[in-house]
Design a protein around this motif. Structure first.
Motif, PDB file in Angstrom:
ATOM      1  N   LYS A 104       1.197  10.607  -4.192  1.00 51.50           N
ATOM      2  CA  LYS A 104       2.268  11.092  -3.320  1.00 51.50           C
ATOM      3  C   LYS A 104       2.048  12.507  -2.800  1.00 51.50           C
ATOM      4  CE  LYS A 104       5.052  12.377  -7.237  1.00 51.50           C
ATOM      5  NZ  LYS A 104       5.686  11.708  -8.310  1.00 51.50           N
ATOM      6  N   ASP A 105       1.163  13.279  -3.421  1.00 50.04           N
ATOM      7  CA  ASP A 105       0.920  14.647  -2.966  1.00 50.04           C
ATOM      8  C   ASP A 105      -0.192  14.747  -1.922  1.00 50.04           C
ATOM      9  OD1 ASP A 105       2.921  15.605  -4.643  1.00 50.04           O
ATOM     10  OD2 ASP A 105       1.533  15.795  -6.335  1.00 50.04           O
ATOM     11  N   ASP A 106      -0.802  13.632  -1.581  1.00 49.75           N
ATOM     12  CA  ASP A 106      -1.862  13.628  -0.575  1.00 49.75           C
ATOM     13  C   ASP A 106      -1.235  13.886   0.801  1.00 49.75           C
ATOM     14  OD1 ASP A 106      -3.593  12.395   1.543  1.00 49.75           O
ATOM     15  OD2 ASP A 106      -4.892  11.993  -0.173  1.00 49.75           O
ATOM     16  N   PRO A 107      -1.751  14.865   1.550  1.00 48.69           N
ATOM     17  CA  PRO A 107      -1.175  15.174   2.868  1.00 48.69           C
ATOM     18  C   PRO A 107      -1.201  13.989   3.838  1.00 48.69           C
ATOM     19  CG  PRO A 107      -2.821  16.826   2.255  1.00 48.69           C
ATOM     20  CD  PRO A 107      -2.845  15.765   1.210  1.00 48.69           C
ATOM     21  N   LEU A 108      -2.234  13.153   3.773  1.00 51.61           N
ATOM     22  CA  LEU A 108      -2.281  11.992   4.660  1.00 51.61           C
ATOM     23  C   LEU A 108      -1.213  10.961   4.293  1.00 51.61           C
ATOM     24  CD1 LEU A 108      -6.062  11.251   5.325  1.00 51.61           C
ATOM     25  CD2 LEU A 108      -4.304  11.821   6.995  1.00 51.61           C
ATOM     26  N   VAL A 109      -0.942  10.794   3.023  1.00 51.15           N
ATOM     27  CA  VAL A 109       0.115   9.875   2.591  1.00 51.15           C
ATOM     28  C   VAL A 109       1.452  10.358   3.145  1.00 51.15           C
ATOM     29  CG1 VAL A 109       1.413   9.018   0.598  1.00 51.15           C
ATOM     30  CG2 VAL A 109      -1.085   9.051   0.533  1.00 51.15           C
ATOM     31  N   ASN A 161       1.421  -2.349  10.603  1.00 48.91           N
ATOM     32  CA  ASN A 161       0.643  -3.404   9.965  1.00 48.91           C
ATOM     33  C   ASN A 161      -0.227  -2.778   8.881  1.00 48.91           C
ATOM     34  OD1 ASN A 161      -1.967  -2.589  11.109  1.00 48.91           O
ATOM     35  ND2 ASN A 161      -1.187  -3.377  13.047  1.00 48.91           N
ATOM     36  N   VAL A 162      -1.034  -3.576   8.224  1.00 50.24           N
ATOM     37  CA  VAL A 162      -1.813  -3.104   7.083  1.00 50.24           C
ATOM     38  C   VAL A 162      -2.732  -1.935   7.455  1.00 50.24           C
ATOM     39  CG1 VAL A 162      -3.702  -4.777   7.348  1.00 50.24           C
ATOM     40  CG2 VAL A 162      -3.143  -3.872   5.073  1.00 50.24           C
ATOM     41  N   ASP A 163      -3.195  -1.893   8.688  1.00 44.77           N
ATOM     42  CA  ASP A 163      -4.116  -0.826   9.104  1.00 44.77           C
ATOM     43  C   ASP A 163      -3.450   0.543   9.163  1.00 44.77           C
ATOM     44  OD1 ASP A 163      -6.188  -2.666   9.375  1.00 44.77           O
ATOM     45  OD2 ASP A 163      -5.606  -3.141  11.428  1.00 44.77           O
ATOM     46  N   ALA A 164      -2.133   0.573   9.221  1.00 45.32           N
ATOM     47  CA  ALA A 164      -1.430   1.859   9.280  1.00 45.32           C
ATOM     48  C   ALA A 164      -1.541   2.627   7.970  1.00 45.32           C
ATOM     49  CB  ALA A 164       0.041   1.650   9.647  1.00 45.32           C
ATOM     50  N   HIS A 165      -1.869   1.933   6.890  1.00 39.27           N
ATOM     51  CA  HIS A 165      -1.952   2.622   5.595  1.00 39.27           C
ATOM     52  C   HIS A 165      -3.316   2.520   4.926  1.00 39.27           C
ATOM     53  CE1 HIS A 165      -0.254   4.805   2.308  1.00 39.27           C
ATOM     54  NE2 HIS A 165       0.979   4.610   2.719  1.00 39.27           N
ATOM     55  N   SER A 166      -4.056   1.469   5.195  1.00 37.55           N
ATOM     56  CA  SER A 166      -5.301   1.232   4.457  1.00 37.55           C
ATOM     57  C   SER A 166      -6.300   2.376   4.615  1.00 37.55           C
ATOM     58  CB  SER A 166      -5.929  -0.095   4.876  1.00 37.55           C
ATOM     59  OG  SER A 166      -6.230  -0.096   6.258  1.00 37.55           O
ATOM     60  N   GLY A 167      -6.396   2.935   5.808  1.00 34.78           N
ATOM     61  CA  GLY A 167      -7.337   4.031   6.029  1.00 34.78           C
ATOM     62  C   GLY A 167      -7.041   5.248   5.174  1.00 34.78           C
ATOM     63  N   VAL A 168      -5.769   5.525   4.955  1.00 33.34           N
ATOM     64  CA  VAL A 168      -5.366   6.664   4.121  1.00 33.34           C
ATOM     65  C   VAL A 168      -5.843   6.463   2.686  1.00 33.34           C
ATOM     66  CG1 VAL A 168      -3.370   7.843   3.130  1.00 33.34           C
ATOM     67  CG2 VAL A 168      -3.415   7.284   5.551  1.00 33.34           C
ATOM     68  N   LEU A 169      -5.666   5.252   2.172  1.00 33.68           N
ATOM     69  CA  LEU A 169      -6.121   4.973   0.812  1.00 33.68           C
ATOM     70  C   LEU A 169      -7.637   5.066   0.716  1.00 33.68           C
ATOM     71  CD1 LEU A 169      -3.773   1.994  -0.120  1.00 33.68           C
ATOM     72  CD2 LEU A 169      -3.591   4.374  -0.842  1.00 33.68           C
ATOM     73  N   LEU A 170      -8.328   4.511   1.697  1.00 31.41           N
ATOM     74  CA  LEU A 170      -9.785   4.585   1.690  1.00 31.41           C
ATOM     75  C   LEU A 170     -10.253   6.042   1.753  1.00 31.41           C
ATOM     76  CD1 LEU A 170     -10.522   1.579   4.059  1.00 31.41           C
ATOM     77  CD2 LEU A 170     -10.935   1.669   1.593  1.00 31.41           C
ATOM     78  N   GLN A 213       0.831  -1.205   0.000  1.00 26.07           N
ATOM     79  CA  GLN A 213       0.000   0.000   0.000  1.00 26.07           C
ATOM     80  C   GLN A 213       0.865   1.254   0.000  1.00 26.07           C
ATOM     81  OE1 GLN A 213      -2.825  -0.335   3.195  1.00 26.07           O
ATOM     82  NE2 GLN A 213      -3.904  -1.999   2.198  1.00 26.07           N
ATOM     83  N   ARG A 214       1.955   1.218   0.710  1.00 21.95           N
ATOM     84  CA  ARG A 214       2.872   2.368   0.752  1.00 21.95           C
ATOM     85  C   ARG A 214       3.445   2.642  -0.647  1.00 21.95           C
ATOM     86  NH1 ARG A 214       6.488   5.388   3.763  1.00 21.95           N
ATOM     87  NH2 ARG A 214       8.643   5.376   3.066  1.00 21.95           N
ATOM     88  N   GLU A 215       3.922   1.596  -1.299  1.00 24.53           N
ATOM     89  CA  GLU A 215       4.479   1.754  -2.644  1.00 24.53           C
ATOM     90  C   GLU A 215       3.431   2.314  -3.610  1.00 24.53           C
ATOM     91  OE1 GLU A 215       6.226  -1.975  -3.849  1.00 24.53           O
ATOM     92  OE2 GLU A 215       7.459  -2.038  -2.028  1.00 24.53           O
ATOM     93  N   PHE A 216       2.204   1.796  -3.527  1.00 24.69           N
ATOM     94  CA  PHE A 216       1.129   2.292  -4.381  1.00 24.69           C
ATOM     95  C   PHE A 216       0.877   3.778  -4.122  1.00 24.69           C
ATOM     96  CE2 PHE A 216      -3.255   3.477  -5.078  1.00 24.69           C
ATOM     97  CZ  PHE A 216      -3.490   3.031  -6.369  1.00 24.69           C
ATOM     98  N   ALA A 217       0.759   4.138  -2.860  1.00 29.75           N
ATOM     99  CA  ALA A 217       0.462   5.527  -2.493  1.00 29.75           C
ATOM    100  C   ALA A 217       1.583   6.463  -2.923  1.00 29.75           C
ATOM    101  CB  ALA A 217       0.224   5.633  -0.989  1.00 29.75           C
ATOM    102  N   LEU A 218       2.819   6.070  -2.706  1.00 32.93           N
ATOM    103  CA  LEU A 218       3.941   6.931  -3.085  1.00 32.93           C
ATOM    104  C   LEU A 218       4.053   7.086  -4.600  1.00 32.93           C
ATOM    105  CD1 LEU A 218       6.622   5.815  -0.473  1.00 32.93           C
ATOM    106  CD2 LEU A 218       5.276   7.934  -0.492  1.00 32.93           C
ATOM    107  N   LYS A 219       3.572   6.102  -5.331  1.00 32.38           N
ATOM    108  CA  LYS A 219       3.622   6.179  -6.792  1.00 32.38           C
ATOM    109  C   LYS A 219       2.454   6.985  -7.361  1.00 32.38           C
ATOM    110  CE  LYS A 219       3.818   3.312 -10.942  1.00 32.38           C
ATOM    111  NZ  LYS A 219       3.838   1.944 -11.464  1.00 32.38           N
TER     112      LYS A 219
END
Length: 141
Positions: A57-62, A88-97, A48-54
């Motif tokens: 990446k300009d999202d303030p929550l990311v 764990n997965v919950d540390a990033h999933s909420g940001v994507l949602l 999820q981190r790799e996806f978000a950074l790609k």
């Protein structure tokens, strides 16, 4: 989002450390950190981190989640109670949602459960289609 409410978007590492220490000293946990089984960063978090950074990446929550990823493990190790100070997965999933418009946090656990059930159902369907026997996994703990 508690971090954003309390200290804003553009925080220094020191402000973030202070927030984390205040959270821990009040008896609360750092959501999304620690895992009952894993003793390293959850690979689902890394995907999820790799996806978000790609892609976002300009999202303030990311950016905030990335900053927490660099700061929180040292704080948790110093605190001493966490056996696993990694996300764990919950540390990033909420940001994507949040980014993609699912902002009702009370549904996050439901989504997790539904996705887990769909995965098990898909596996069982293939097992039946291929004539495989029932699986009874052993507990490794």
């Amino acid at each position: 989002t508690n971090v954003r409410k309390e200290i804003g978007d553009n925080v220094t590492d020191e402000q973030l450390k202070e927030f984390l220490w205040t959270t821990l000293k009040s008896g609360r946990v750092v959501p999304g950190y620690g895992h009952a089984v894993l003793r390293k960063t959850d690979p689902r978090y890394m995907c999820q981190r790799e996806f978000a950074l790609k892609h976002i990446k300009d999202d303030p929550l990311v950016n905030l989640v990335s900053q927490i990823y660099t700061v929180a493990p040292d704080v948790l190790l110093e605190h001493g109670k966490a056996k696993n100070p990694w996300p764990n997965v919950d540390a990033h999933s909420g940001v994507l949602l949040q980014h993609y418009g699912l902002t009702e946090m009370s549904y996050y656990t439901v989504l997790f459960g539904v996705s887990r059930a769909l995965g098990v159902l898909a596996s069982l369907t293939w097992d039946r289609a291929l004539g495989l026997p029932l699986e009874r996994p052993k507990s490794m703990s």
